[in-house]
Motif scaffolding. Sequence first.
Motif, PDB file in Angstrom:
ATOM      1  N   ASP A 220      23.628  -2.590   5.844  1.00 55.21           N
ATOM      2  CA  ASP A 220      23.233  -3.928   5.409  1.00 55.21           C
ATOM      3  C   ASP A 220      21.713  -4.101   5.467  1.00 55.21           C
ATOM      4  N   ALA A 221      21.084  -3.561   6.515  1.00 54.40           N
ATOM      5  CA  ALA A 221      19.640  -3.741   6.683  1.00 54.40           C
ATOM      6  C   ALA A 221      18.861  -3.048   5.571  1.00 54.40           C
ATOM      7  N   VAL A 222      19.295  -1.860   5.162  1.00 54.23           N
ATOM      8  CA  VAL A 222      18.600  -1.158   4.079  1.00 54.23           C
ATOM      9  C   VAL A 222      18.883  -1.832   2.737  1.00 54.23           C
ATOM     10  N   LEU A 223      20.133  -2.228   2.509  1.00 54.82           N
ATOM     11  CA  LEU A 223      20.476  -2.899   1.252  1.00 54.82           C
ATOM     12  C   LEU A 223      19.715  -4.211   1.087  1.00 54.82           C
ATOM     13  N   ASN A 224      19.469  -4.918   2.191  1.00 52.52           N
ATOM     14  CA  ASN A 224      18.787  -6.211   2.129  1.00 52.52           C
ATOM     15  C   ASN A 224      17.282  -6.091   2.321  1.00 52.52           C
TER      16      ASN A 224
ATOM     17  N   GLU B  87      13.118   0.106   5.471  1.00 56.72           N
ATOM     18  CA  GLU B  87      12.980   1.022   4.336  1.00 56.72           C
ATOM     19  C   GLU B  87      13.875   2.242   4.486  1.00 56.72           C
ATOM     20  N   LEU B  88      14.017   2.738   5.718  1.00 52.89           N
ATOM     21  CA  LEU B  88      14.784   3.951   5.972  1.00 52.89           C
ATOM     22  C   LEU B  88      15.935   3.662   6.923  1.00 52.89           C
ATOM     23  N   GLY B  89      17.086   4.281   6.655  1.00 53.35           N
ATOM     24  CA  GLY B  89      18.227   4.172   7.556  1.00 53.35           C
ATOM     25  C   GLY B  89      18.874   5.532   7.738  1.00 53.35           C
ATOM     26  N   ILE B  90      19.579   5.708   8.853  1.00 51.33           N
ATOM     27  CA  ILE B  90      20.302   6.944   9.120  1.00 51.33           C
ATOM     28  C   ILE B  90      21.717   6.583   9.536  1.00 51.33           C
TER      29      ILE B  90
ATOM     30  N   ALA C  34       0.824  -1.208   0.000  1.00 51.66           N
ATOM     31  CA  ALA C  34       0.000   0.000   0.000  1.00 51.66           C
ATOM     32  C   ALA C  34       0.856   1.254   0.000  1.00 51.66           C
ATOM     33  N   ALA C  35       1.775   1.343  -0.950  1.00 52.32           N
ATOM     34  CA  ALA C  35       2.666   2.500  -1.021  1.00 52.32           C
ATOM     35  C   ALA C  35       1.897   3.779  -1.336  1.00 52.32           C
ATOM     36  N   ARG C  36       0.703   3.642  -1.878  1.00 49.86           N
ATOM     37  CA  ARG C  36      -0.088   4.832  -2.196  1.00 49.86           C
ATOM     38  C   ARG C  36      -0.764   5.409  -0.968  1.00 49.86           C
ATOM     39  N   ASP C  37      -0.771   4.664   0.140  1.00 47.81           N
ATOM     40  CA  ASP C  37      -1.436   5.122   1.346  1.00 47.81           C
ATOM     41  C   ASP C  37      -0.409   5.651   2.336  1.00 47.81           C
ATOM     42  N   ASP C  38      -0.698   6.816   2.945  1.00 49.52           N
ATOM     43  CA  ASP C  38       0.227   7.361   3.923  1.00 49.52           C
ATOM     44  C   ASP C  38      -0.259   7.184   5.359  1.00 49.52           C
ATOM     45  N   ASP C  39      -1.390   6.493   5.529  1.00 49.33           N
ATOM     46  CA  ASP C  39      -1.934   6.325   6.870  1.00 49.33           C
ATOM     47  C   ASP C  39      -2.141   4.871   7.260  1.00 49.33           C
ATOM     48  N   GLN C  40      -1.513   3.953   6.533  1.00 45.74           N
ATOM     49  CA  GLN C  40      -1.586   2.546   6.911  1.00 45.74           C
ATOM     50  C   GLN C  40      -0.331   1.827   6.440  1.00 45.74           C
ATOM     51  N   GLY C  41      -0.035   0.689   7.067  1.00 45.38           N
ATOM     52  CA  GLY C  41       1.153  -0.086   6.730  1.00 45.38           C
ATOM     53  C   GLY C  41       2.273   0.157   7.724  1.00 45.38           C
ATOM     54  N   GLU C  42       3.425  -0.401   7.414  1.00 35.66           N
ATOM     55  CA  GLU C  42       4.561  -0.370   8.336  1.00 35.66           C
ATOM     56  C   GLU C  42       5.562   0.709   7.962  1.00 35.66           C
ATOM     57  N   ILE C  43       6.026   1.457   8.962  1.00 40.48           N
ATOM     58  CA  ILE C  43       7.147   2.382   8.832  1.00 40.48           C
ATOM     59  C   ILE C  43       8.338   1.716   9.513  1.00 40.48           C
ATOM     60  N   SER C  44       9.388   1.450   8.753  1.00 40.56           N
ATOM     61  CA  SER C  44      10.548   0.750   9.311  1.00 40.56           C
ATOM     62  C   SER C  44      11.785   1.634   9.198  1.00 40.56           C
ATOM     63  N   VAL C  45      12.437   1.863  10.342  1.00 35.24           N
ATOM     64  CA  VAL C  45      13.596   2.754  10.413  1.00 35.24           C
ATOM     65  C   VAL C  45      14.677   2.092  11.244  1.00 35.24           C
TER      66      VAL C  45
ATOM     67  N   LEU D  97      20.299  10.302   5.522  1.00 32.26           N
ATOM     68  CA  LEU D  97      19.174   9.392   5.327  1.00 32.26           C
ATOM     69  C   LEU D  97      19.475   8.506   4.122  1.00 32.26           C
ATOM     70  N   ILE D  98      19.309   7.201   4.279  1.00 33.94           N
ATOM     71  CA  ILE D  98      19.549   6.288   3.157  1.00 33.94           C
ATOM     72  C   ILE D  98      18.319   5.421   2.910  1.00 33.94           C
ATOM     73  N   TYR D  99      18.114   5.100   1.638  1.00 32.48           N
ATOM     74  CA  TYR D  99      17.044   4.194   1.237  1.00 32.48           C
ATOM     75  C   TYR D  99      17.402   3.647  -0.138  1.00 32.48           C
ATOM     76  N   ARG D 100      16.699   2.594  -0.562  1.00 34.90           N
ATOM     77  CA  ARG D 100      17.027   1.964  -1.831  1.00 34.90           C
ATOM     78  C   ARG D 100      16.775   2.911  -3.002  1.00 34.90           C
ATOM     79  N   ALA D 101      17.714   2.931  -3.939  1.00 29.71           N
ATOM     80  CA  ALA D 101      17.642   3.852  -5.065  1.00 29.71           C
ATOM     81  C   ALA D 101      16.757   3.338  -6.196  1.00 29.71           C
ATOM     82  N   GLU D 102      16.473   2.031  -6.215  1.00 28.78           N
ATOM     83  CA  GLU D 102      15.791   1.456  -7.377  1.00 28.78           C
ATOM     84  C   GLU D 102      14.282   1.706  -7.386  1.00 28.78           C
ATOM     85  N   TRP D 103      13.702   2.116  -6.244  1.00 33.00           N
ATOM     86  CA  TRP D 103      12.269   2.357  -6.215  1.00 33.00           C
ATOM     87  C   TRP D 103      11.968   3.518  -5.268  1.00 33.00           C
ATOM     88  N   PRO D 104      10.831   4.187  -5.462  1.00 34.12           N
ATOM     89  CA  PRO D 104      10.517   5.360  -4.633  1.00 34.12           C
ATOM     90  C   PRO D 104      10.118   4.945  -3.220  1.00 34.12           C
ATOM     91  N   LEU D 105      10.254   5.882  -2.312  1.00 32.20           N
ATOM     92  CA  LEU D 105       9.794   5.654  -0.946  1.00 32.20           C
ATOM     93  C   LEU D 105       8.276   5.527  -0.922  1.00 32.20           C
TER      94      LEU D 105
END
Length: 296
Positions: A132-136, A140-143, A83-94, A265-273
């Motif tokens: 490693d966690a963001v690359l694998n 979704e988000l790393g600092i 549900a990437a189109r939704d900003d009010d549901q799903g998991e936020i992982s940092v 802030l780091i995240y995968r480059a191949e797809w949008p947040l």
Amino acid sequence: MVNPQWLRSFAALAKRGNFTRAADSLLLTQSAVSQHVKQLEAEYGQLIIRHSRHVELTPAGHVLLRFYDEICGAEKRLNASLAARDDDQGEISVISPGSIGLSLYPLLLDLQQQCPDLTVRYRFAPDKEVLDAVLNNHFELGIVPLKPDHPSLNAEFFANEYLELIAPAGASVHTWPDLENLGFINHPDGNVMATRLLSRWFPANPGVSSLPENGFINQIGLILEPVARGMGFTVLPRFARMAFARQEAIQALELGPEVVNPLWLIYRAEWPLSRRAQRALSVLRTSCETPRATPA
């Protein structure tokens, strides 16, 4: 693979009890529902016992109905994850170092309280584990404090992390002997951070290792507890100091020029947040201290 329409017809029949109600709920004819069930029985054996006004499931029918329910549950979980189109549901992982995590995690909990369909998964970790966690795709988000050079990662400036010398409230600290009298509260990054800061403030000092060590603690949230009790001083990022509950028991001293680490802030480059991650970032960015200068 089981035909999805056959399964829907069977599940409707099983849950509504007869062919008429099942057909009405699916906007199909009774003949179509009956044909779908017969197709399944040709594959899996007898699934229902037909009575004059209702049907009864056989043991095989109960197994197939459980299978259908599992498929529906898996589909719901899949939709929630995608549900990437939704900003009010799903998991936020940092995933981040603990110092800034102490400040960011409560902000994400505030967001989760506003949007109960959001869930927050946060991990404090060293730099290598964050990368490693963001690359694998575990987070979704790393600092991280050093800008990575990896083709699969996007890196954006996030905030400045200021190092601070933190002493008990009321302690008089102006010289190196004052630090010796207080003693050092060490932690896993204590020697590195203290060396960076104190070498700027006291260029001729004999080194952090010469200071009496009055304690060591590896839990980021507890490092300031002995300082608050008057047992010594320490050096920590400002984010860690700001997250400490008993601000009245400590003081941040300014004895020289600021020492700053940029955080990335780091995240995968191949797809949008995902939109939920973008929403979380807007909350976190506005709550972090505004940097004096953005590094190149």
